[in-house]
Scaffold this motif. Structure first.
Motif, PDB file in Angstrom:
ATOM      1  N   ALA A  37     -20.366 -48.184  -0.491  1.00  0.00           N
ATOM      2  CA  ALA A  37     -19.392 -49.144   0.770  1.00  0.00           C
ATOM      3  C   ALA A  37     -17.653 -48.592   0.415  1.00  0.00           C
ATOM      4  N   ARG A  68     -19.617 -35.469   8.506  1.00  0.00           N
ATOM      5  CA  ARG A  68     -19.731 -36.413   9.105  1.00  0.00           C
ATOM      6  C   ARG A  68     -18.221 -36.885   8.431  1.00  0.00           C
ATOM      7  N   GLN A  69     -17.578 -37.634   9.696  1.00  0.00           N
ATOM      8  CA  GLN A  69     -16.778 -38.509   9.702  1.00  0.00           C
ATOM      9  C   GLN A  69     -16.347 -39.199   8.160  1.00  0.00           C
ATOM     10  N   ASN A  70     -17.592 -39.929   7.971  1.00  0.00           N
ATOM     11  CA  ASN A  70     -17.293 -40.928   7.046  1.00  0.00           C
ATOM     12  C   ASN A  70     -17.975 -39.983   5.621  1.00  0.00           C
ATOM     13  N   GLU A  71     -17.394 -38.905   5.680  1.00  0.00           N
ATOM     14  CA  GLU A  71     -18.870 -37.931   4.481  1.00  0.00           C
ATOM     15  C   GLU A  71     -17.415 -37.916   3.610  1.00  0.00           C
ATOM     16  N   LYS A 119     -21.231 -40.294  -0.345  1.00  0.00           N
ATOM     17  CA  LYS A 119     -21.030 -40.522   1.229  1.00  0.00           C
ATOM     18  C   LYS A 119     -20.515 -42.650   1.711  1.00  0.00           C
ATOM     19  N   GLY A 120     -19.498 -42.521   3.015  1.00  0.00           N
ATOM     20  CA  GLY A 120     -19.362 -43.676   3.031  1.00  0.00           C
ATOM     21  C   GLY A 120     -20.281 -44.850   3.665  1.00  0.00           C
ATOM     22  N   MET A 121     -20.160 -45.813   4.193  1.00  0.00           N
ATOM     23  CA  MET A 121     -20.620 -46.856   5.119  1.00  0.00           C
ATOM     24  C   MET A 121     -19.930 -46.928   6.389  1.00  0.00           C
ATOM     25  N   SER A 122     -20.280 -46.610   7.540  1.00  0.00           N
ATOM     26  CA  SER A 122     -19.902 -47.075   8.919  1.00  0.00           C
ATOM     27  C   SER A 122     -19.677 -48.412   8.583  1.00  0.00           C
ATOM     28  N   ARG A 123     -19.468 -48.834  10.634  1.00  0.00           N
ATOM     29  CA  ARG A 123     -18.794 -50.002  10.609  1.00  0.00           C
ATOM     30  C   ARG A 123     -20.209 -50.153  10.967  1.00  0.00           C
ATOM     31  N   GLU A 124     -20.981 -50.292  10.986  1.00  0.00           N
ATOM     32  CA  GLU A 124     -21.913 -51.003  11.866  1.00  0.00           C
ATOM     33  C   GLU A 124     -23.184 -50.397  10.915  1.00  0.00           C
ATOM     34  N   GLU A 125     -23.267 -49.170   9.629  1.00  0.00           N
ATOM     35  CA  GLU A 125     -24.258 -49.381   8.874  1.00  0.00           C
ATOM     36  C   GLU A 125     -23.837 -50.663   7.427  1.00  0.00           C
TER      37      GLU A 125
END
Length: 76
Positions: A33, A2-5, A11-17
């Protein structure tokens, strides 16, 4: 992957998360985060050097979400 992995497994966090977070989050969520590992995050919190405001509540740390979002440039 995944893009934010991260290839190392963190794992990172998406803007939405990030924008759905409650007023304060546990240190593990704050670390995720910011892309910090568990040990480094706790070390910074214990020393009072965490990059945003952290509240100590008994034996736990809570990261103030508004400060976290401001640090990440996502403040409303």
């Amino acid at each position: 992957m995944r893009q934010n992995e991260d290839p190392g497994g963190a794992k990172g966090m998406s803007r939405e998360e990030l924008l759905r977070l409650p007023a304060a989050v546990d240190l593990e969520t704050g670390n995720r985060a910011l892309g910090l590992g568990r040990s480094k995050g706790y070390e910074l919190a214990k020393r009072g050097q965490y990059p945003c405001k952290v509240l100590r509540l008994g034996n736990t740390y809570r990261v103030v979400t508004a400060d976290l979002l401001a640090l990440l440039g996502l403040a409303a």
